[in-house]
Design an enzyme around this catalytic site. Structure first.
Site, short mmCIF file in Angstrom:
data_model
loop_
_atom_site.label_atom_id
_atom_site.label_comp_id
_atom_site.label_asym_id
_atom_site.label_seq_id
_atom_site.Cartn_x
_atom_site.Cartn_y
_atom_site.Cartn_z
N LYS A 114 0.83 -1.22 0.00
CA LYS A 114 0.00 0.00 0.00
C LYS A 114 0.86 1.26 0.00
O LYS A 114 0.64 2.17 -0.80
CB LYS A 114 -0.92 0.02 1.24
CG LYS A 114 -1.86 -1.17 1.35
CD LYS A 114 -2.77 -1.06 2.56
CE LYS A 114 -2.07 -1.09 3.90
NZ LYS A 114 -1.34 -2.35 4.21
N ARG A 123 -9.84 0.14 8.51
CA ARG A 123 -9.30 -1.16 8.94
C ARG A 123 -10.33 -2.02 9.63
O ARG A 123 -10.00 -3.12 10.06
CB ARG A 123 -8.14 -0.94 9.89
CG ARG A 123 -6.87 -0.57 9.15
CD ARG A 123 -5.79 -0.42 10.17
NE ARG A 123 -4.70 -1.30 9.91
CZ ARG A 123 -3.62 -0.95 9.20
NH1 ARG A 123 -3.54 0.24 8.68
NH2 ARG A 123 -2.64 -1.80 9.04
N ARG A 143 11.96 -6.33 5.20
CA ARG A 143 11.97 -4.96 5.73
C ARG A 143 12.47 -4.94 7.18
O ARG A 143 13.14 -3.99 7.59
CB ARG A 143 10.58 -4.34 5.64
CG ARG A 143 10.62 -2.85 5.94
CD ARG A 143 9.29 -2.17 5.73
NE ARG A 143 8.29 -2.70 6.64
CZ ARG A 143 6.99 -2.46 6.52
NH1 ARG A 143 6.53 -1.72 5.54
NH2 ARG A 143 6.14 -2.97 7.39
N ARG A 147 11.66 -1.73 11.48
CA ARG A 147 10.44 -1.07 11.97
C ARG A 147 9.93 -1.81 13.21
O ARG A 147 9.92 -3.05 13.22
CB ARG A 147 9.38 -1.06 10.85
CG ARG A 147 8.30 -0.02 11.07
CD ARG A 147 7.41 0.13 9.86
NE ARG A 147 6.10 -0.46 10.07
CZ ARG A 147 5.09 -0.37 9.22
NH1 ARG A 147 5.26 0.26 8.08
NH2 ARG A 147 3.93 -0.93 9.48
N ARG A 151 -0.33 -8.79 13.40
CA ARG A 151 -0.90 -7.87 12.40
C ARG A 151 -1.66 -8.64 11.33
O ARG A 151 -2.73 -8.22 10.88
CB ARG A 151 0.23 -7.04 11.75
CG ARG A 151 0.71 -5.91 12.65
CD ARG A 151 2.09 -5.44 12.26
NE ARG A 151 2.15 -4.83 10.95
CZ ARG A 151 3.26 -4.74 10.22
NH1 ARG A 151 4.40 -5.23 10.68
NH2 ARG A 151 3.24 -4.17 9.05
P1 AP5 Z 1 4.76 -1.51 1.86
O1 AP5 Z 1 4.57 -0.70 0.64
O2 AP5 Z 1 5.28 -0.86 3.08
O3 AP5 Z 1 3.41 -2.29 2.21
P2 AP5 Z 1 2.22 -1.86 3.13
O4 AP5 Z 1 1.01 -2.56 2.65
O5 AP5 Z 1 2.16 -0.35 3.22
O6 AP5 Z 1 2.73 -2.50 4.47
P3 AP5 Z 1 2.77 -1.98 5.94
O7 AP5 Z 1 3.51 -3.00 6.70
O8 AP5 Z 1 3.26 -0.57 6.04
O9 AP5 Z 1 1.23 -2.00 6.23
P4 AP5 Z 1 0.44 -2.02 7.54
O10 AP5 Z 1 -0.96 -1.95 7.07
O11 AP5 Z 1 0.78 -3.11 8.46
O12 AP5 Z 1 1.01 -0.70 8.27
P5 AP5 Z 1 0.43 0.74 8.56
O13 AP5 Z 1 1.56 1.67 8.53
O14 AP5 Z 1 -0.78 1.06 7.78
O15 AP5 Z 1 5.67 -2.76 1.46
C1 AP5 Z 1 6.12 -3.68 2.43
C2 AP5 Z 1 7.52 -4.18 2.01
O16 AP5 Z 1 7.39 -4.87 0.76
C3 AP5 Z 1 8.53 -3.05 1.78
O17 AP5 Z 1 9.79 -3.46 2.21
C4 AP5 Z 1 8.47 -2.83 0.26
O18 AP5 Z 1 9.68 -2.33 -0.24
C5 AP5 Z 1 8.21 -4.25 -0.23
N1 AP5 Z 1 7.46 -4.29 -1.50
C6 AP5 Z 1 6.46 -3.45 -1.90
N2 AP5 Z 1 6.00 -3.80 -3.11
C7 AP5 Z 1 6.71 -4.89 -3.49
C8 AP5 Z 1 6.69 -5.71 -4.66
N3 AP5 Z 1 5.84 -5.48 -5.67
N4 AP5 Z 1 7.54 -6.75 -4.70
C9 AP5 Z 1 8.41 -7.00 -3.68
N5 AP5 Z 1 8.48 -6.25 -2.55
C10 AP5 Z 1 7.64 -5.21 -2.46
O19 AP5 Z 1 -0.08 0.56 10.07
C11 AP5 Z 1 0.82 0.30 11.13
C12 AP5 Z 1 0.07 0.26 12.43
O20 AP5 Z 1 -0.54 1.53 12.70
C13 AP5 Z 1 -1.10 -0.75 12.52
O21 AP5 Z 1 -0.67 -2.05 12.83
C14 AP5 Z 1 -1.95 -0.13 13.62
O22 AP5 Z 1 -1.40 -0.38 14.89
C15 AP5 Z 1 -1.81 1.35 13.32
N6 AP5 Z 1 -2.85 1.84 12.40
C16 AP5 Z 1 -2.67 2.33 11.14
N7 AP5 Z 1 -3.83 2.66 10.59
C17 AP5 Z 1 -4.79 2.38 11.50
C18 AP5 Z 1 -6.20 2.49 11.49
N8 AP5 Z 1 -6.88 2.92 10.41
N9 AP5 Z 1 -6.87 2.10 12.62
C19 AP5 Z 1 -6.22 1.64 13.70
N10 AP5 Z 1 -4.88 1.51 13.76
C20 AP5 Z 1 -4.16 1.87 12.67
#
Ligand code: AP5
Length: 185
Positions: free
Chosen positions: A13, A88, A127, A133, A144
């Protein structure tokens, strides 16, 4: 363009949202990034969120909605936005529809990046090594992914029910995936 990008942790994402931001010249709003900034700044909200995030649980709906509303009221949103990490759970999806109706910012596209579990695990492990992270530890990743299945998967059904959900294969090169998302517009 006003886009919601859905997908499991590690589905890409953040990566795709950054590319869409520069391609379409629209705002990238990541609730995870907003929360990490609050944690880094040591604000009361950040201190509260830190413990929850490190375990891989969801921060309270009320806190995240307040933060999101504040962000959506900034002027750069006028050109459009990509929402990454919100909603979410089904309550957040309903709250988002209400908020966007009030702000008169209807969604144009809801996309799910669909990536199998083994690829998610490999990406997040990569990562963890490269960036360290806080919530990429094996225990937090496992939680997660479980939280995603239990609480966020119903959001896909929410958007599917009224025909808004589009699915994209989230494997392949980042440019291939970007082209698939752009093709939906
Ligand atoms: P990346 O692009 O970072 O993927 P992502 O889907 O953004 O993954 P995240 O781990 O950041 O998502 P998340 O939903 O757990 O975290 P968020 O920050 O929203 O890619 C991941 C890896 O893959 C990278 O190393 C990238 O380089 C690699 N990659 C990408 N594309 C690729 C490809 N095509 N091929 C190979 N490799 C690739 O949330 C974090 C925390 O915040 C949550 O757990 C929660 O505690 C809180 N939070 C956030 N939003 C909310 C909400 N709405 N409500 C409540 N709590 C929330």
């Amino acid at each position: 363009m006003r886009i919601v990008l859905l997908g499991a942790p590690g589905s890409g994402k953040g990566t795709q949202a950054a590319l869409l931001k520069s391609r379409l010249n629209i705002a990238h709003i990541s609730t995870g990034e907003l929360l990490r900034a609050a944690v880094a700044a040591g604000t009361p909200l950040g201190l509260q969120a830190k413990v929850v995030m490190e375990k891989g649980n969801l921060v309270s709906d009320e806190v995240v909605l307040g933060m999101l509303e504040e962000r959506l009221r900034l002027s750069d949103v006028a050109s459009g936005f990509i929402l990454d990490g919100y909603p979410r759970n089904e309550a957040q999806a309903q709250a988002l529809d209400g908020l966007l109706e009030r702000l008169q910012l209807p969604l144009d596209l809801v996309v799910q990046l669909d990536v199998p579990q083994d690829a998610l695990l490999a990406r997040l492990a990569g990562r963890a090594k490269a960036e360290g992270r806080a919530d990429d530890s094996p225990a937090a990743v496992a939680n997660r992914l479980a939280v995603y299945q239990q609480q966020t998967a119903p959001v896909l059904e929410y958007y599917e029910r009224d025909g808004r959900l589009k699915r994209v294969v989230g494997e392949g090169s980042v440019d291939q995936i970007l082209d698939r998302v752009l093709a939906l517009m």
